[in-house]
Design an enzyme around this catalytic site. Structure first.
Site, short mmCIF file in Angstrom:
data_model
loop_
_atom_site.label_atom_id
_atom_site.label_comp_id
_atom_site.label_asym_id
_atom_site.label_seq_id
_atom_site.Cartn_x
_atom_site.Cartn_y
_atom_site.Cartn_z
N HIS A 269 7.43 -1.92 1.79
CA HIS A 269 7.79 -2.80 2.90
C HIS A 269 6.61 -3.09 3.82
CE1 HIS A 269 7.87 1.22 4.50
NE2 HIS A 269 8.02 0.77 5.72
N CYS A 270 5.43 -2.50 3.57
CA CYS A 270 4.32 -2.64 4.51
C CYS A 270 3.10 -3.33 3.90
CB CYS A 270 3.91 -1.27 5.06
SG CYS A 270 5.04 -0.59 6.28
N ILE A 271 2.49 -2.69 2.93
CA ILE A 271 1.15 -3.08 2.51
C ILE A 271 1.08 -4.49 1.92
CG2 ILE A 271 -0.85 -2.42 1.12
CD1 ILE A 271 0.05 0.47 1.43
N ILE A 273 2.82 -6.96 2.84
CA ILE A 273 3.32 -7.91 3.84
C ILE A 273 2.49 -7.91 5.11
CG2 ILE A 273 5.29 -8.37 5.37
CD1 ILE A 273 7.10 -7.36 3.10
N ASP A 274 2.21 -6.73 5.64
CA ASP A 274 1.62 -6.62 6.98
C ASP A 274 0.31 -7.36 7.18
OD1 ASP A 274 3.81 -5.07 7.30
OD2 ASP A 274 2.75 -3.17 7.56
#
Length: 433
Positions: A269-271, A273-274
């Site tokens: 959910h992070c790398i 997208i962020d």
């Protein structure tokens, strides 16, 4: 302000957690375990029902921990009117990208609008969702102010980015340091009081923007370095060099090097997208973040690289991908978890199917392919047996779960496309990808 701080110190405060997923649920369990009353709010009726029944819907979080929290007073609800009972509201909602790879702030905005009518004096609102610098000031601040209270005096606003590593036994919510920034100095002090009882180390920074940028830097650091090693993998492969051997050797240097290993692409959910949150916001300032975007392009291309290696391997065996039976080994985004978010394995499955291959998967953590917004497969996990492995034309090792029998896979698979470096010794039936 002092009354709010005293409530957290004495554990008389009621903690409200909005969003009970991979971030919110562990946080709920931590606050409940140390004696706080916790109210969990989520729009998903199924999640609320499971939690109130003392059941977990996340594999690495044991149901017995949820049941213990319930017996200690935790309750879940879909009713946002319960916001008024809470002294702290911690927002743990998704911040995905839309189809144009721009930030989708709808979950943050809708949640803030939902709690806004029930805000009262003395509360602290903390956003934990990963987002671009300025979100707390631009989106939360004006909405919180609409309740008629002065931020920093009557009500307090902070940003404290989530830091979770599902499946990592070395870290838990308590032991992961917590960065926090406040809209005002008073906000920061109340925010510190909120997190200090639950977290071993709280790391204050000068503003909510600084805290927001901190989270992005952490994940951009990983994305860029993974992009670098993925590009190095392609170069090394062309030169006949094993990139995993090279990374292992480089990692013996005791300074100036951090080991990152290549894979089939980025997931979670992070790398994936962020970094694009920062590239999007930077355009507002007339800046083009070329380095970040280049790493994104490299990582995004990895599933196609893996499928290209699959096609080469099948071709060497006198077969085309079209009509071949291909087993994808591991479809969670990382090892030893059931989290499917942004998993490159799913993109690999779609590419195989689009090229006419007959795709199946095996994953002990995902027995049935879940309902997803953008990906649709009516499949269940295949058992790993000598007979089943031999029946496939190729196996793509996409996620290296510990529960796989890699010797069984090596022995009975006609062709293995190894994107995780599990098979270091040269094998006639293994192609490294």
């Amino acid at each position: 302000m002092q009354a709010s701080i005293a409530k957290f110190a004495s554990k008389e405060a009621v903690i409200g957690i909005v969003g009970l997923g991979y971030v919110g649920l562990p946080l709920m369990l931590r606050y409940s375990a140390i004696g706080f009353r916790v109210i969990g709010i989520d729009i998903d009726v199924g999640k609320v029902s499971s939690l109130n029944a003392g059941q977990s819907y996340i594999e690495h979080i044991a149901g017995e921990h949820v049941a213990k929290a319930r017996s200690s007073g935790f309750e879940a609800t879909t009713d946002f009117k319960r916001v008024g009972e809470c002294d702290a509201l911690i927002l743990c909602v998704p911040t995905p990208l839309n189809k144009y790879r721009e930030p989708d702030m709808s979950f943050v905005i809708n949640t803030t609008n939902a709690i806004k009518p029930y805000l009262r004096a003395g509360q602290v609102v903390s956003l934990e969702s990963t987002t671009y610098p300025g979100t707390t000031e631009e989106e939360l601040l004006p909405r919180v102010q609409e309740c008629g209270l002065t931020v920093g005096e009557g009500i307090f606003l902070v940003y404290s980015p989530e830091r979770e590593d599902p499946g990592n036994p070395d870290f838990e919510t308590r032991t992961i340091p917590k960065v926090i920034g406040g809209h005002t100095p008073n906000c920061l002090q109340v925010g510190i009081a909120l997190y200090e009882p639950a977290i071993d180390q709280v790391v204050p920074v000068s503003s909510t923007k600084a805290a927001e940028m901190t989270k992005l830097l952490e994940n951009i650091h990983r994305a860029v370095n993974i992009g670098l090693v993925n590009e190095m993998k392609i170069v090394a492969d062309r030169m006949g060099i094993d990139i995993f051997e090279v990374v292992d050797a480089a990692a013996t240097k005791p300074f100036g090097f951090t080991a990152y290993y290549p894979g089939p692409g980025l997931g979670g959910h992070c790398i994936p997208i962020d970094p694009f949150y920062l590239t999007w916001k930077a355009r507002e300032y007339g800046l083009h973040t070329r380095f970040i975007e280049l790493s994104g392009e490299v990582n995004k291309a990895m599933p196609e690289y893996v499928v290209g290696k699959l096609m080469d391997g099948l071709n060497n065996n006198g077969k085309a991908l079209k009509g071949s039976r291909v087993l994808v080994l591991g479809i969670a985004y990382k090892k030893n978890v059931d989290d499917m978010r942004e998993s490159p394995s799913v993109e690999i499955m779609e590419l195989i199917e689009a090229k006419g291959g007959i795709v199946a998967y095996s994953d002990p953590h995902v027995p049935v392919f879940p309902q997803m917004r953008e990906h649709h497969f009516s499949l269940s996990s295949e058992p790993l047996t000598a007979e089943s492995l031999a029946s496939f034309d190729a196996v793509v090792l996409a996620t290296d779960h510990d529960r796989f029998d890699y010797e069984l896979v090596r022995t009975y698979s006609p062709l293995i496309i190894d994107s995780r470096g599990k098979y270091r010794a040269p094998e006639a039936n293994v192609i490294k990808a």
